[in-house]
Scaffold this active site. Structure first.
Site, PDB file in Angstrom:
ATOM      1  N   ASN A 168     -18.535 -12.650  48.238  1.00 18.73           N
ATOM      2  CA  ASN A 168     -19.024 -13.408  49.382  1.00 18.73           C
ATOM      3  C   ASN A 168     -19.468 -12.450  50.478  1.00 18.73           C
ATOM      4  O   ASN A 168     -20.329 -12.781  51.299  1.00 18.73           O
ATOM      5  CB  ASN A 168     -17.932 -14.331  49.918  1.00 18.73           C
ATOM      6  CG  ASN A 168     -17.827 -15.631  49.140  1.00 18.73           C
ATOM      7  OD1 ASN A 168     -18.835 -16.246  48.791  1.00 18.73           O
ATOM      8  ND2 ASN A 168     -16.618 -16.054  48.859  1.00 18.73           N
ATOM      9  N   HIS A 209     -14.737  -2.097  50.140  1.00 16.68           N
ATOM     10  CA  HIS A 209     -16.147  -2.388  50.407  1.00 16.68           C
ATOM     11  C   HIS A 209     -16.729  -1.274  51.265  1.00 16.68           C
ATOM     12  O   HIS A 209     -16.186  -0.964  52.328  1.00 16.68           O
ATOM     13  CB  HIS A 209     -16.308  -3.725  51.141  1.00 16.68           C
ATOM     14  CG  HIS A 209     -15.687  -4.880  50.450  1.00 16.68           C
ATOM     15  ND1 HIS A 209     -16.236  -5.465  49.328  1.00 16.68           N
ATOM     16  CD2 HIS A 209     -14.552  -5.577  50.712  1.00 16.68           C
ATOM     17  CE1 HIS A 209     -15.466  -6.467  48.932  1.00 16.68           C
ATOM     18  NE2 HIS A 209     -14.440  -6.553  49.754  1.00 16.68           N
TER      19      HIS A 209
END
Length: 268
Positions: A189, A219
């Protein structure tokens, strides 16, 4: 006081509820929960909170803001209605917005009813800088997502690698953010949020790794443009109950709620 409702009472919904109840989300009361199936006797819910499986009951609770914490299908079912009754909508299943038509429908509803779709930073950082930087020219944005094997069970990753025996990092996807969001709806997402903040789904590059050498969901964002350069790496502890997500996601929602009621807003 802000009257909040949550769609979904899984790991994320419960964590958000606890932050509201503890006062860490600001001057907010949890007014209602919309759940798929009735809760059991061991499920702890906030006092004086309406818990229902009936969407009409939920949407008639005089809410100011609704938090979607139940997945893409729930957002598709209830997103437009939430906006159309005058509620701001906090969206966690951001990958669903990779569908151009659906995103357009929600945008139109928000504009018509003078409400907002609110997308928290959630599992990543730097969305404020990306959203500001795009006011100039951004040359490139790349997201590199690495998660340990336990975070990939129940996903398409199981078709690409043996999650039980993998020993080295393995790239299971390289392409643009639109395709990444469709293939890994629960896991990336973040790529959708980054795309919406920046240069769009087609132009945002994404690499996704199953990485047995790490324990935390990681990330890395790399961006270059008129504003300069940016590289940031975030390492999130996964929920024990649901390793596809992280506690920081619930904390990010609590910060959104704080921003709605505080006199000082920082980091937007």
């Amino acid at each position: 006081m802000l009257r909040a409702g949550i769609i979904g009472f899984g790991t994320l919904g419960k964590s958000i509820s606890e932050l509201i109840e503890s006062g860490q989300a600001g001057d907010v009361v949890l007014q209602a929960l919309l759940v798929r199936t009735p809760l059991g006797p061991l499920d702890q819910t906030p006092n004086q909170c309406t818990v229902t499986t009936n969407e009409d009951v939920f949407f008639n609770q005089d809410l100011d803001i609704i938090i979607e914490a139940a997945g893409h299908h729930a957002l598709q079912l209830y997103g437009e209605k939430a906006l159309s009754i005058g509620c701001n909508l906090v969206i966690l299943s951001v990958g669903a917005l990779a569908d151009k038509d659906f995103y357009g429908t929600l945008q139109a509803a928000a504009k018509k009813y003078k409400t907002q779709m609110i997308i928290p930073s959630a599992a990543i950082a730097g969305l404020d800088r990306i959203a500001a930087g795009v006011l100039g020219e951004i040359d490139e944005i790349t997201l590199i997502t690495r998660k340990p094997p336990k975070s990939w069970y129940g996903t398409i990753a199981e078709e690409k690698v043996n999650l039980e025996t993998i020993k080295e990092p393995y790239c299971i996807f390289e392409g643009n953010a639109r395709n990444a969001a469709k293939l890994f709806p629960q896991n990336v997402n973040v790529s959708a949020a980054l795309s919406l903040a920046g240069i769009g789904f087609e132009e945002t590059k994404v690499q996704v790794y199953v990485d047995p050498t790490i324990q935390m969901n990681t990330h890395t964002i790399v961006a270059k443009g008129y504003f300069g350069q940016m590289e940031t790496t975030i390492q999130n502890n996964p929920f024990k109950e649901n390793p596809k997500s992280s506690p920081i996601v619930a904390m990010s929602v609590a910060k959104v709620l704080q921003n709605q009621t505080t006199s000082v807003v920082i980091g937007v």
